[in-house]
Design an enzyme around this catalytic site. Structure first.
Site, PDB file in Angstrom:
ATOM      1  N   ARG A 197       0.795  -1.232   0.000  1.00 37.30           N
ATOM      2  CA  ARG A 197       0.000   0.000   0.000  1.00 37.30           C
ATOM      3  C   ARG A 197       0.825   1.278   0.000  1.00 37.30           C
ATOM      4  O   ARG A 197       0.265   2.352  -0.032  1.00 37.30           O
ATOM      5  CB  ARG A 197      -0.972  -0.004   1.177  1.00 37.30           C
TER       6      ARG A 197
ATOM      7  N   ASP B 148     -14.975 -10.942  11.651  1.00 36.04           N
ATOM      8  CA  ASP B 148     -13.818 -10.377  10.946  1.00 36.04           C
ATOM      9  C   ASP B 148     -13.947  -8.864  10.782  1.00 36.04           C
ATOM     10  O   ASP B 148     -13.534  -8.309   9.776  1.00 36.04           O
ATOM     11  CB  ASP B 148     -13.651 -11.049   9.570  1.00 36.04           C
TER      12      ASP B 148
END
Lengths: 557, 281
Positions: free
Chosen positions: A137, A310
């Site tokens: 990223r 999650d």
């Protein structure tokens, strides 16, 4: 031939000099910490992942604005020519763009033309174990050095002028416990590099590290799961804390006045099964505030105790100073993956507000201590449940939000979605010998057939850019799109909000109203967040779609 | 430093930098390098067997255990999907042959969330065996007459929308291997209540144009500004949304409910025929 080449070199040299001579982009290298602290004033540069330490992803440039944005055209493309998702946020320093390309290559480009100046390539082993693609990223910069985390758990410093490697430090064994990786961008604080890790889909043990930017030596490590003897140890049943995930796979923010680093943590492991890890499972799904010098925990706030969906809290922390209920406060704004928008006091983690910003069906609300009031029946089952909103990828994920000091709105590219949640079997580490493992559900698993699989029609899920009023959580405006997004947003002083959809529609919205003012159809999925910078004095906007980084300017000039 | 000197230094420095830079640009990872990385994976699988050497019940059992460790987090305990794809449909985006399943598991899927699991080669095959089992319909005895069912298929117009082994229409899903993937109850339900399970790539869509025309077809693609359909004549067409008055989806399905068009016996026979379709071998 030689003469021609020399001539070309002189020509190129003169051209480069000319760029430098007319550049008003800002100062070049080296980048001091002082400059990072004041990166909001470096109009033409983009010096860190979120541009500024407060996580705003706001550009003060206004050459491109609501009046003229319709003239925005593609100026150049950078063809990544890779199979992986392009998730990078480039940095720009005085007309040079630095970006990462999957898996762990660094490119330095001329920001005016997109032409390559140099490249650096870190070769990972054939198999690395990042959950969600072999992605990276972005970079951090300090002095003349760029810093990158790698999928095989190294952190690397390279010379920003040449791409020469300066040091490479192993963070951790990337094969441990089923796989560690480090796909996020690191963050510079003072002379330290703050580095996170991924792996919450496996039984890893999370941490956040700081490295000496000169030597690459590790200076501190904060364990995101309290260890024996630590305060808050004991929120995990039995030995489940040892493999509890709680990774730190995105970027963080920093408050220089408080000298605190804010970082979000991931889900506990196993993600969809809590039987063996009863308890709140600190510090999973939390924001942690660490002393930047020592890595000491100052406070924490857990958004989703004992998470079963999650719902990572790995969003970029947004730091805003403003009045809240009649008092000027240092706030942290957090549209969480679990569907609620939170406001905390970032001096001490005090919970101030929570309000749902998407459809959510798992909690009646958030109590006055900040703890969700859960609705029974949202827990995953082995057959799968399909009634819980938001879905497994959450209402927000890793992509950036943006805050504009002009409109004083927080912009969120939110996901409206329901999906299937299935409970996994008893947790197993990869070392498990298949010969000895057999459980009571095995026969059922091998004979199981559903009469019909669940279908989620495309229009049952969607996305929306929303402008949230920070102190109340109320939504001022909404711009809907057909699919839940994977791209972030950037707001600008031109009163625009930029972003891109999963179908590749890159857009500019009016930051006051959400009205769409401009679009470009790139036709490949956007998995990145935009930036804006100056080249030769002109404002540009860059955003990756598919394996291409697109750069736009007014009339393409 | 005077201006002339500045220029000279700058030019010299830039020229020397350029000299250093140039070879590195040529040496940067090219598309060929990227391809090479992919081919490394391909080469290793090219020499791999086409048929799964680990397909015994014991192997499948081990594959299940491995699946629970390495795959169930995303694909669910029963392979029914979640974060990852639903593996129980028997349809695999990157191919359902033994070798294709092995390759997909071995290499992961570049550009997706799926990476390779940390297991040895034999266990990759065991995982492939288990995944294949997840997508197979259980063996069943069909009460109907398959030969009669084929006659029904040919006379009731099924082939105008569906195809079997390359013969037929393109509006509905290909049925060549539907009997391998789907059980009798599912097949019968699809005939009686076609709207019960609509594959996302064959969704009936009706567009109301500003001219007042209704155009029916299946949705091929869509974004915020446009929608693409295959009309009932089989033509792919694209429409800008702002030029449409409305978009109606799925309701009703483009496929008629055959309960009112065929007898119970014909439905039973047609179901039996569909169950025999195991794919082009």
């Amino acid at each position: 031939m030689k003469a021609t080449r020399t001539g070309m070199l002189w020509g190129a040299a003169l051209a480069v000099f000319a760029v430098a001579a007319i550049s008003v982009s800002g100062q070049g290298l080296p980048i001091t910490f002082e400059r990072l602290l004041n990166s909001d004033k470096e109009l033409g540069n983009w010096l860190m992942y979120s541009r500024t330490y407060n996580g705003w992803r706001f550009s003060p440039l206004d050459q491109i604005n609501t009046e003229n944005v319709s003239r925005l055209k593609v100026k150049w493309l950078f063809q990544g020519r890779h199979a992986e998702k392009f998730e990078t946020t480039p940095l720009v320093v005085d007309g040079v763009m630095y970006l990462t390309r999957p898996e762990n290559d660094i490119y330095a480009l001329d920001a005016e033309t997109g032409r390559t100046l140099w490249t650096y390539s870190h070769r990972n082993p054939p198999a690395t174990f990042n959950c969600c693609g072999r992605v990276n990223r972005g970079l951090a910069i300090l002095g003349d050095r760029l810093f990158m985390n790698t999928l095989d758990m190294h952190v690397i410093a390279v010379d920003a002028k040449s791409g020469r490697e300066l040091w490479k430090t192993k963070i951790f064994d990337y094969t441990e416990a089923g796989g560690y990786a480090s796909p996020g961008a690191p963050l510079i604080v003072k002379d330290k590099l703050i580095v996170g890790m991924a792996g919450g889909e496996k039984g890893v043990s999370g941490f956040l590290d700081a490295y000496d930017t000169e030597t690459g030596k590790r200076l501190w490590r904060f364990h995101t799961i309290p260890q024996p003897g630590d305060a808050n140890f004991g929120t995990w049943a039995g030995d489940s804390w040892k493999t509890g995930g709680s990774s730190t796979w995105n970027n963080g923010s920093y408050d220089p006045e408080l000298n605190l680093v804010y970082w979000g943590t991931s889900n506990p492991w196993p993600g969809y099964r809590g039987d063996e890890r009863t308890g709140d499972n600190l510090y999973s799904c939390s924001v942690i505030a660490l002393d930047a010098d020592t890595g000491e925990l100052k406070w924490h706030f857990q958004f989703t105790p004992h998470d079963l969906h999650d719902w990572d809290a790995t969003q970029i922390p947004v730091l805003v100073d403003r009045e809240f209920e009649g008092r000027q406060r240092k706030l942290i704004l957090w549209p969480n993956r679990n569907g609620f928008y939170y406001v905390l006091d970032r001096t001490n983690g005090e919970f101030l507000l929570a309000k749902a910003y998407v459809k959510q069906t798992w909690a009646e609300g958030i109590d006055d201590k900040g703890r969700p009031i859960e609705i029974a029946g949202h827990e995953p089952t082995q057959d799968g449940i399909t009634h819980v909103w938001p879905g497994v990828d959450g209402a927000s994920n890793w992509m950036s939000h943006s805050y504009s000091p002009i409109t004083q709105l927080l912009y969120v590219f939110a996901r409206e979605e329901r999906r299937i949640f299935t409970k996994t079997g008893p947790p197993r580490l990869p070392a498990t010998d298949p010969d000895v493992e057999e459980d009571e559900d095995a026969t059922r698993r091998r004979t199981f057939r559903r009469s019909r699989p669940p279908r989620f029609a495309p229009e049952e899920s969607w996305g929306k850019v929303i402008g949230i009023e920070p102190s109340t959580g109320s939504v001022r405006w909404e711009y809907p799109v057909v699919s839940p997004p994977w791209g972030g947003v950037m707001s600008t002083a031109g009163n625009l909000v930029f972003g891109g959809t999963l179908e590749g529609n890159i857009f500019a919205l009016d930051a006051e109203t959400g009205d769409p003012l401009w679009r470009f159809l790139s036709n490949d999925r956007v998995y990145a967040s935009p930036i804006s910078f100056l080249s030769r004095g002109k404002q540009h906007v860059s955003l990756a779609a598919g394996d291409v980084l697109l750069t736009f300017s007014l009339d393409g000039e | 430093m005077n201006t002339l000197l500045k220029i000279a230094c700058s030019v010299a420095l830039t020229a020397s930098l350029w000299g250093q830079i140039q070879p590195k640009v040529e040496g940067h990872e090219s598309p060929a390098d990227v391809a090479r990385r992919a081919v490394e994976g391909e080469r290793a699988t090219a020499s791999a067997p086409q048929n799964n050497p680990f397909e015994s019940e014991q192997d499948i059992q081990k594959g299940d255990v491995l699946f629970q460790t390495h795959c169930s987090n995303c694909h669910g305990t029963f392979g029914a999907g979640g974060r990852g794809a639903d593996l129980t449909t028997g349809l695999y985006r990157f191919g359902g042959s033994d070798a294709e399943l092995y390759r997909t598991i071995r290499n992961g899927i570049p550009g997706s969330e799926m990476g390779p699991p940390q297991v040895n080669d034999d266990d990759l095959w065991r995982l492939a065996a288990f995944v294949k089992r997840l997508g197979l319909a259980p063996p069943e005895d069909a009460p109907g007459d398959a030969a009669e069912g084929k006659v029904v298929y040919l006379t009731a117009g099924c082939g105008s929308c569906h195809s079997i082994n390359g013969q037929g229409g393109t509006l509905g899903p290909d049925l060549s291997d539907v009997g391998r993937r789907r059980g009798l109850a599912f097949l019968e339900e699809s005939l009686l209540k076609p709207e019960a399970d609509l594959p996302t790539n064959h969704r009936g869509t009706r567009l109301l144009t500003s001219a007042g025309e209704t155009i029916a077809g299946i949705r091929l693609n869509e974004d915020d500004y446009s929608i693409q359909i295959r009309d009932t004549s089989g033509n792919p067409r694209s429409f800008l949304k702002h030029e449409l008055k409305g978009i109606q989806r799925d309701d009703p399905s483009l496929m008629p409910a055959y309960g009112s068009l065929l007898s119970e016996k014909q439905i039973e026979d047609l179901t039996a025929y569909l169950a025999t379709l195991k794919g082009m071998q």
